[in-house]
Design an enzyme around this catalytic site. Structure first.
Site, PDB file in Angstrom:
ATOM      1  CE  LYS A 177      -1.987  -1.395   3.751  1.00  0.00           C
ATOM      2  NZ  LYS A 177      -2.867  -1.685   4.907  1.00  0.00           N
ATOM      3  CB  THR A 222      -7.235   8.427   6.884  1.00  0.00           C
ATOM      4  OG1 THR A 222      -6.119   8.881   7.690  1.00  0.00           O
ATOM      5  CG2 THR A 222      -7.491   9.438   5.787  1.00  0.00           C
ATOM      6  N   GLY A 231      -8.460   3.781  10.565  1.00  0.00           N
ATOM      7  CA  GLY A 231      -9.076   2.509  10.194  1.00  0.00           C
ATOM      8  C   GLY A 231      -8.925   2.115   8.745  1.00  0.00           C
ATOM      9  CB  THR A 232      -7.082   3.619   5.880  1.00  0.00           C
ATOM     10  OG1 THR A 232      -7.566   4.934   6.125  1.00  0.00           O
ATOM     11  CG2 THR A 232      -7.004   3.393   4.386  1.00  0.00           C
ATOM     12  N   GLY A 233      -6.431   0.793   6.956  1.00  0.00           N
ATOM     13  CA  GLY A 233      -5.838  -0.515   6.693  1.00  0.00           C
ATOM     14  C   GLY A 233      -6.751  -1.660   7.073  1.00  0.00           C
ATOM     15  CB  CYS A 234      -8.908  -2.259  10.049  1.00  0.00           C
ATOM     16  SG  CYS A 234      -7.681  -1.992  11.331  1.00  0.00           S
TER      17      CYS A 234
END
Length: 274
Positions: free
Chosen positions: A185, A216, A218-221
């Site tokens: 990412k 932003t 929590g983007t990865g989860c």
């Protein structure tokens, strides 16, 4: 008086997705983000809680791991009775938890999405340094898709990414540990939000406009859970990742302020658009 019409209940359950991750008391990341994402994408979300955090928009004030026995019991309870079509992992905190979850996933006939969570959005460490080797040697080899950001891939491989060519080198280094696919990412690079998905032979570059929104959390989860949801619905990995990227891009654009710090992405943005 005419009785209201009745609708027969559906007898078909939606695809089932299991998240194995920590709880975020602020609701923006972790188990809470995973379950919201799974619901938004038409799947039935289930959870194995690995740790409890005291967390808000300003950061992580503390976290407490659950015992390995509690994590194993939750996993077996769900998988042995209900079954799963995909598994997603997030915060695992310790080497012992990483190795336990890797063993459980290895014995489950379902694709797995490994989000190797190392630090929170605010820079708080969520993975013991001693657990990194267990992630490399135990968890990554059982992953269908591994989804590190640039900080996490540097932790795991030592490759510092400053360009798209660097993303290729990082992906190759990550794939050497055994996941079938690596999703690097590149959100921390300049320009458009670009990610690289590769299995070592096929390359898929996913690009999206960068939204000027600081909220932003929590983007990865959210991205990892969206990938798992689409895999559970039967999409191949490249299509599942592309659909997940589209969903999370909309969630980032719609992210909103909460508290005095960084707010969450909006997991329900499609419902609000309607």
């Amino acid at each position: 008086m005419t009785a209201p019409p009745t609708t027969a209940p559906s007898t078909t359950a939606p695809p089932r997705v299991l998240t194995v991750a920590g709880s975020d008391s602020g609701g923006g990341a972790g188990i809470q983000a995973d379950l919201k994402t799974m619901l938004a994408l038409g799947t039935h979300g289930m959870s194995v809680v690995t740790a409890v955090t005291a967390q808000n928009s300003l950061g992580v004030q503390g976290f407490w791991e659950l015992p390995v026995e509690a994590v194993r019991a939750q996993y077996r309870s769900v998988v042995d009775d209900i079954g799963v079509q995909a598994v997603k992992t997030g915060m695992l905190a310790s080497a012992e938890l990483v190795e336990t979850v890797a063993e459980l996933i290895a014995g489950t006939d379902a694709p797995s999405v490994v989000d190797p969570v190392g630090v929170s959005k605010h820079g708080d460490s969520l993975l013991a340094a001693s657990a990194l080797d267990s992630v490399r040697t135990k968890l990554l080899p059982v992953a269908t898709v591994a989804t590190p950001n640039l900080d996490e891939v540097a932790q795991l491989t030592g490759v510092q990414v400053e360009s798209e060519e660097g993303m290729r080198r990082a992906a190759a280094a990550l794939l050497a540990y055994g996941p079938r696919w690596a999703l690097i990412k590149g959100g921390h690079l300049q320009g458009d939000a670009v990610d690289l998905l590769t299995d070592g032979s096929d390359e898929h570059w996913l690009r999206a406009p960068r939204h000027d929104n600081r909220h932003t959390h929590g983007t990865g989860c959210t991205l990892a859970s969206a990938i798992a949801s689409h895999l559970a619905r039967g999409l191949p990995v490249p299509e599942a990742v592309a659909a997940a990227k589209e969903y999370v891009t909309g969630a980032i654009e719609a992210g909103f302020a909460l508290g005095g710090g960084i707010g969450p992405v909006d997991h329900g943005w499609r419902f609000r658009d309607q």
